[in-house]
Scaffold this active site. Structure first.
Site, short mmCIF file in Angstrom:
data_model
loop_
_atom_site.label_atom_id
_atom_site.label_comp_id
_atom_site.label_asym_id
_atom_site.label_seq_id
_atom_site.Cartn_x
_atom_site.Cartn_y
_atom_site.Cartn_z
N GLY B 264 0.68 -1.22 -0.06
CA GLY B 264 0.23 -0.08 -0.02
C GLY B 264 0.64 1.32 0.29
O GLY B 264 0.50 2.22 -0.76
N ARG B 265 1.96 1.39 0.88
CA ARG B 265 2.79 2.41 0.75
C ARG B 265 3.54 2.57 -0.49
O ARG B 265 3.73 3.64 -1.20
CB ARG B 265 3.76 2.39 1.98
CG ARG B 265 3.14 2.34 3.21
CD ARG B 265 4.07 1.91 4.48
NE ARG B 265 3.24 2.04 5.83
CZ ARG B 265 3.46 1.25 6.92
NH1 ARG B 265 4.62 0.60 6.86
NH2 ARG B 265 2.65 1.67 7.67
N PHE B 403 -2.31 9.02 5.84
CA PHE B 403 -2.88 7.59 5.73
C PHE B 403 -1.68 6.50 5.38
O PHE B 403 -0.88 6.96 5.03
CB PHE B 403 -4.26 7.34 5.36
CG PHE B 403 -4.60 7.60 4.03
CD1 PHE B 403 -3.47 8.06 3.03
CD2 PHE B 403 -5.99 8.01 3.53
CE1 PHE B 403 -3.95 8.31 1.71
CE2 PHE B 403 -6.19 8.20 2.11
CZ PHE B 403 -5.21 8.62 1.42
N GLU B 404 -2.11 5.32 5.45
CA GLU B 404 -1.14 4.26 5.19
C GLU B 404 0.15 4.41 5.98
O GLU B 404 1.25 4.00 5.97
CB GLU B 404 -0.67 4.20 3.66
CG GLU B 404 -1.69 4.24 2.77
CD GLU B 404 -2.19 2.77 2.49
OE1 GLU B 404 -3.55 2.72 2.45
OE2 GLU B 404 -1.48 1.75 2.32
N GLY B 405 -0.16 4.77 7.19
CA GLY B 405 1.14 5.18 8.31
C GLY B 405 1.59 6.55 7.98
O GLY B 405 1.89 7.05 6.86
#
Lengths: 248, 593
Positions: B264-265, B403-405
């Site tokens: 995802g990142r 988002f996504e960390g």
């Protein structure tokens, strides 16, 4: 039935065009090329027939190796096979039409779609010339098309309205914007296109009737002049409109 | 195969050089990949952009029908293998699709959540039955998915989640209770990839159909941007989930959560890069049209500087994105060649390059934020008006850094992963770090100045890597296991590493392109030169800040001297170069690199 769709490989309409050093070609550096937008309508119409009653849709294009990219795009949209009539020679409309007509005869197709014009040369006559050479019926600038058996009912765009015409196969139809809504090339279609065949045939361009001397850019627009900001500028404006622009 | 022709392991770029021939660059994109990018861009232009206002108002059914149309085109199933009715496209092809999706605003968020964190957990960890049941429908868009990790009290600290799962007495189902927050696609998803703790401590993945009894979605969040993206709190009140819906093994949910985030990142990096390319087009267009003082504003140096800097950072981002994509892509092939299944290979390859993926997440989101900020600025007052696309681009971009960390969590992760890998012996940081300590004590060698294309710059990158190793080595010695408490130092180090990875990626792209020749080579070379010099200045500042935080007396002096030595590079006329870079875009009225 077999349907031929003629496609052109043309500079993207958004591309900034410069004239090449030889003054007879554009400078292709940095210019992206696309499937001629009017040909997309032509292809979509053929694909709709293929979807409804089944047809073998064959793309035909004339030009150099780079044209294969555009044929591939048409195959990705759903055409069955492609033919590249390979030549790098200069062509006028009639020489292009002769090459295409010859191929259509070989293919034995009795329905041909083209865009109403290619957005590069803008001659807008190849479709009608092909029809003339082959002795086919011809409907140009079609915005609606209906095939029933071998009967065709089409609508043509004319100044301020539409003309409803009826004809029959064999026929050449040139497509105008509004005829349909061309489909996207789906990812599956793109993958399938990889396996479809593009038949390359070396061709020789026949006698040229119209020779290209050179390309010219349109004259630069002159910058506007500001004569003043209030009514005191009116007399000067009137004088310039009379004497320089000669419009009043 | 010689050492230099092999792909580096994840994180190894910090100490080792990469052969330009081994990197994947935009110029390597195939004809099919180009067509797929075109289809994606066409779809956005014709279906998404004209509907952006309605999408942002969350017009009922609109985003669903768009997702379904994307499904018809194959865009939702590009990463799903053919046996599950997807297209089974390569990682690189999926990267290109993600990049092309970059300027699709809220739709892109729904798309990314569905195809990424919504679909991949089942693809990676699902049983054969789960894959057969869900993947074909996720690929077609018949089912929409959401991913539920975050809770009201557990965001960055995801494993502290409080949602519980209790096995029923007859052993046929689990009963889930808890609350999830900020769930993208939460308002319409048919299935949720959810995490809950079994027996209070076993963090576990579940697939929950949203038509389950006891499931309830909260109200739509009123957000700063991506207003068309459905974001809701979700409530699980005694929701019964059949045991066959457990995803992966009991107690192994963190593998799912984190491995899916690795991909995802990376993808967020790819999407933001694509977005940046598009918004430069918009900026150049506007600057070419808007006239002030009797001339186009693009003719002013202040605007040229902005356009050029937007282009340079985006050029670097694209080079870094595809380099990372290529690493993961090749690793997947290598692992499959060794007999791993597609899913295993995907998970392992993404884990291998988790450091690079975090870097791309941080870098891509910050480049896009920079680009849209300048986009607004170039538009002046019109940039603040909803009549122009700049305002939406600006507010929709901001979430990417969260988002996504968050970018901060990802910065911490970069160093954490590097240190862990070094301790486990996966990569050797210690040896090179020791060598630098020795080099510091010796007199610098002054060889002849290299003259090849970007040769000097490649040498500078190698030197800058020494700077990072020097500081990281000293900091680890000083703090040992407690380095984790020194978050400021970690941030400085990660920023140095990001500058190195991205600048090196741009250099590698340019050097590879030089082998085949392109009209743009001279521009690429110039962008590399400018970017690298700015990066070295940042590396120098970050390095000195980090050193000052822990070193004293002789060590301080020695490390400061080292910084000077490792970040030195003669200047170039960056004003003239930026003008050239901008002029080329101004002439062609678009981003051309």
């Amino acid at each position: 039935m077999k349907i031929v769709v003629c496609v052109s490989h043309v500079p993207d309409s958004a591309a900034k065009i410069n004239i090449g050093a030889d003054e007879k070609n554009i400078d292709k550096n940095g210019v992206s090329f696309i499937l001629n937008p009017y040909d997309e309508f032509a292809l979509e119409e053929a694909l709709k027939i293929k979807d409804s009653i089944g047809a073998d849709v064959v793309l035909v294009s004339v030009g150099g190796d780079e044209v294969k990219e555009t044929i591939r795009k048409g195959l990705a949209m759903g055409a069955d096979s492609g033919i590249l009539l390979k030549t790098n020679a200069y062509r006028d409309s009639i020489s292009t039409a002769k090459l295409i007509a010859e191929e259509i005869k070989l293919q034995g197709a009795n329905l041909v779609f083209l865009g109403k014009q290619s957005i590069d040369g803008d001659n807008g006559v190849v479709g009608q010339l092909v029809a003339e050479i082959l002795g086919f019926n011809s409907v140009s600038v079609a915005v609606s098309f209906n095939l029933n058996g071998d009967k065709i009912v089409a609508e043509r765009e004319i100044e301020g309205g539409r003309e409803v015409v009826e004809t029959s196969l064999p026929a050449v139809i040139t497509a105008q914007k509004g005829l349909n809504d061309p489909r996207y090339a789906s990812l599956k279609g793109i993958m399938a296109a990889k396996k479809k065949v593009i038949d390359e045939k070396e061709v020789t361009v026949s006698e040229i009737g119209v020779e290209l001397i050179k390309l010219k850019k349109p004259a630069q627009k002159q910058a506007g002049k500001i004569l003043g900001k209030d009514s005191s500028a009116v007399p000067e404006l009137v004088r310039l409109l009379k004497e320089e622009a000669k419009v009043i | 195969m010689s050492e230099l022709n092999k792909s580096l392991k994840g994180g190894e770029f910090v100490t080792k050089a990469t052969n330009p021939q081994t990197v994947f660059i935009p110029e390597d994109i195939t004809e099919e990949q180009k067509l797929m990018a075109e289809t994606t861009l066409d779809f956005i232009e014709k279906e998404v952009v004209p509907n952006l206002n309605d999408i942002d108002k969350q017009k009922p059914g609109l985003i669903l029908s768009l997702l379904e149309k994307a499904g018809e085109l194959g865009l939702l199933g590009a990463a799903v293998p053919e046996e599950y009715e997807g297209l089974g496209e390569s990682f690189n092809t999926n990267s290109i699709i993600s990049m092309s999706m970059g300027a699709s605003h809220s739709f892109g968020v729904a798309f990314a959540a569905h195809t990424g964190i919504g679909t991949l957990p089942i693809l990676y960890y699902g049983t054969e039955e789960q894959k057969k049941k869900y993947l074909p429908k996720l690929a077609s868009g018949e089912l929409k998915a959401a991913y539920c990790l975050t809770e009201p009290t557990s965001g960055s600290d995801a494993l502290s989640a409080k949602t519980t799962a209790v096995l029923s007495e007859d052993g046929t189902h689990y009963v889930l209770n808890g609350q999830k927050m900020w769930i993208t696609n939460g308002g319409f998803a048919d299935i949720l990839i959810t995490f809950a703790k079994v027996d209070g401590d076993k963090f576990t993945g579940f697939i929950i159909p949203t038509n389950s009894e006891g499931f309830q979605a909260g109200e739509e969040e009123n957000k700063m941007g991506i207003k068309g993206s459905s974001t809701r709190a979700l409530f699980l009140d005694n929701v019964k989930v059949p045991v066959e819906n457990v995803l992966g093994e009991i107690g192994k949910g963190h593998y799912i959560a984190f491995n899916v985030l690795n991909v995802g990142r990376y993808k967020l990096g790819a999407m933001t890069t694509g977005g940046a390319k598009h918004y430069i087009d918009v900026a150049v267009n506007y600057a070419n049209e808007r006239k002030q003082f009797g001339r186009e504003i693009s003719s002013f140096g202040a605007i040229k500087h902005k356009l050029a800097e937007m282009a340079i950072r985006t050029f670097v981002a694209e080079a870094s994105t595809l380099r990372t994509s290529g690493l993961i892509n090749d690793k997947i092939a290598e692992l499959q060649g060794q007999g791993k299944t597609y899913s295993e290979a995907m998970i392992d390859a993404a884990e291998e390059y988790a450091i690079e993926s975090s870097i791309m997440k941080i870098f891509g989101s910050e480049v896009l934020d920079y680009v849209v900020d300048e986009l607004v600025q170039i538009h002046g007052g019109y940039g603040y008006s909803e009549e122009y696309p700049a305002a939406r681009a600006y507010r929709d971009s901001r979430i990417n850094r969260i988002f996504e960390g968050t970018n901060e969590i990802n910065r911490l992760l970069v160093i954490d992963m590097l240190v862990k890998r070094s301790m486990k012996g996966r990569i050797d940081l210690l040896g090179p770090a020791m060598a630098i300590q020795k080099e510091l004590m010796s007199i610098p060698e002054f060889g002849e100045k290299p003259t090849g294309l970007l040769e000097l710059e490649m040498q500078s990158i190698a030197q800058a890597k020494k700077a990072v190793l020097m500081i990281a080595g000293s900091a680890v010695q000083k703090f040992m296991q407690k380095l984790g408490n020194e978050q400021e130092i970690i941030m400085y180090l990660t920023d140095m590493i990001i500058d190195i990875y991205t600048a090196e990626s741009a250099l590698l792209r340019t050097l590879k392109v030089a082998q085949v020749g392109t009209k743009n080579l001279e521009f690429y070379e110039k962008m590399c030169k400018v970017y690298l010099r700015d990066a070295l200045d940042r590396i120098n500042t970050n390095g000195r800040n980090a050193i000052s935080a822990f070193a004293e007396d002789d060590e301080l002096k020695l490390l400061m001297l080292g910084m000077k030595r490792f970040t030195k590079l003669d200047p170039v006329n960056s004003v003239a170069i930026r003008r050239e870079i901008a002029n080329k875009m101004i002439e062609e009225n678009k981003y051309v690199y």
